[in-house]
Scaffold this motif. Structure first.
Motif, PDB file in Angstrom:
ATOM      1  N   ARG A 129       0.838  -1.204   0.000  1.00  0.00           N
ATOM      2  CA  ARG A 129       0.000   0.000   0.000  1.00  0.00           C
ATOM      3  C   ARG A 129       0.870   1.251   0.000  1.00  0.00           C
ATOM      4  O   ARG A 129       0.598   2.218  -0.720  1.00  0.00           O
ATOM      5  N   ALA A 130       1.945   1.239   0.794  1.00  0.00           N
ATOM      6  CA  ALA A 130       2.861   2.386   0.826  1.00  0.00           C
ATOM      7  C   ALA A 130       3.528   2.583  -0.525  1.00  0.00           C
ATOM      8  O   ALA A 130       3.711   3.719  -0.986  1.00  0.00           O
ATOM      9  N   VAL A 132       2.305   1.688  -3.530  1.00  0.00           N
ATOM     10  CA  VAL A 132       1.300   2.218  -4.459  1.00  0.00           C
ATOM     11  C   VAL A 132       1.050   3.698  -4.166  1.00  0.00           C
ATOM     12  O   VAL A 132       1.038   4.525  -5.087  1.00  0.00           O
ATOM     13  N   ASP A 133       0.878   4.041  -2.888  1.00  0.00           N
ATOM     14  CA  ASP A 133       0.637   5.443  -2.525  1.00  0.00           C
ATOM     15  C   ASP A 133       1.800   6.337  -2.940  1.00  0.00           C
ATOM     16  O   ASP A 133       1.598   7.439  -3.452  1.00  0.00           O
ATOM     17  N   ALA A 134       3.028   5.855  -2.741  1.00  0.00           N
ATOM     18  CA  ALA A 134       4.209   6.632  -3.134  1.00  0.00           C
ATOM     19  C   ALA A 134       4.269   6.793  -4.647  1.00  0.00           C
ATOM     20  O   ALA A 134       4.596   7.884  -5.144  1.00  0.00           O
ATOM     21  N   ASN A 135       3.936   5.736  -5.380  1.00  0.00           N
ATOM     22  CA  ASN A 135       3.918   5.838  -6.838  1.00  0.00           C
ATOM     23  C   ASN A 135       2.901   6.874  -7.300  1.00  0.00           C
ATOM     24  O   ASN A 135       3.203   7.692  -8.174  1.00  0.00           O
ATOM     25  N   VAL A 136       1.716   6.843  -6.732  1.00  0.00           N
ATOM     26  CA  VAL A 136       0.676   7.805  -7.109  1.00  0.00           C
ATOM     27  C   VAL A 136       1.131   9.222  -6.758  1.00  0.00           C
ATOM     28  O   VAL A 136       1.074  10.134  -7.601  1.00  0.00           O
ATOM     29  N   ARG A 137       1.594   9.406  -5.528  1.00  0.00           N
ATOM     30  CA  ARG A 137       2.018  10.733  -5.076  1.00  0.00           C
ATOM     31  C   ARG A 137       3.153  11.272  -5.951  1.00  0.00           C
ATOM     32  O   ARG A 137       3.098  12.408  -6.435  1.00  0.00           O
ATOM     33  N   GLU A 148      -4.602   9.356 -10.780  1.00  0.00           N
ATOM     34  CA  GLU A 148      -4.382   8.293  -9.802  1.00  0.00           C
ATOM     35  C   GLU A 148      -4.788   6.921 -10.341  1.00  0.00           C
ATOM     36  O   GLU A 148      -4.059   5.945 -10.189  1.00  0.00           O
ATOM     37  N   VAL A 152      -2.421   3.479 -10.829  1.00  0.00           N
ATOM     38  CA  VAL A 152      -2.728   2.179 -10.221  1.00  0.00           C
ATOM     39  C   VAL A 152      -2.875   1.108 -11.304  1.00  0.00           C
ATOM     40  O   VAL A 152      -2.362  -0.007 -11.163  1.00  0.00           O
TER      41      VAL A 152
END
Length: 190
Positions: A129-130, A132-137, A148, A152
């Motif tokens: 999850r971290a 994926v979140d870092a990739n999006v951010r 976003e 994903v």
């Protein structure tokens, strides 16, 4: 409490990753880790209280080793922030992740094992999850095209391409994988 050598502990976790990739979750024993790390018998069991802990540590370590080099990331983000740049980044990701064959195969083993081990599932869920979140951010902050959902979907598509490349290397040739990476970006990102 026994003092532990940090470098030896890391070497044991790295050895566990190699064992997982080669022999699967059933093959991950303290004895196999000791042998892979070329340490005296009983060493791994002195560092890890259980196999669950060994699984959990391996799951965390793989993501440390899969992180891109910051200089490489900066180089890829120099110049125009367009779809062509995104295509180049996705090619780099697929190549980099696939080049850490043992780590990625071990991660697949850990994902399956996580369905039976709640502590491992928690660690992998948190790490993934971290990621994926870092990739999006990072994507949104970089000014690259796409939203976003695009990020994903690309994450999922690139991961499955790596799975195909590593587990069934004769199914898709390198040229076909290259074309699919490019097509995925072109279809998912306006």
């Amino acid at each position: 409490m026994v003092r532990q050598n940090v470098a030896r502990r890391a070497a044991l976790v790295d050895a566990a990753i190699e064992v997982l990739a080669r022999e699967g979750a059933r093959g991950l024993t303290f004895r196999a880790v000791d042998k892979q790390a070329e340490v005296p018998p009983g060493t791994a069991s002195n560092y890890f209280p259980s196999r669950d802990e060994l699984f959990t540590q391996a799951g965390g370590r793989i993501y440390e080793l899969l992180q891109p080099d910051p200089a490489m990331t900066a180089a890829h983000l120099s110049g125009p922030r367009d779809r062509d740049r995104l295509v180049a980044l996705m090619h780099e990701v697929v190549d980099r992740v696939a080049s850490y064959r043992s780590g990625y195969l071990a991660l697949l083993e850990l994902r399956l094992e996580a369905t039976r081990r709640p502590a491992l599932r928690a660690v992998l869920t948190e790490r993934i999850r971290a990621d994926v979140d870092a990739n999006v951010r990072n994507h949104l902050e970089s000014g690259l095209p796409g939203d976003e959902t695009s990020v994903v979907l690309l994450y999922l598509a690139m991961n499955w391409l790596v799975v195909e490349r590593l587990t069934l290397p004769d199914m898709l040739g390198e040229e076909e994988i290259h074309k699919l990476v490019t097509s995925a970006v072109e279809r998912l990102v306006p």
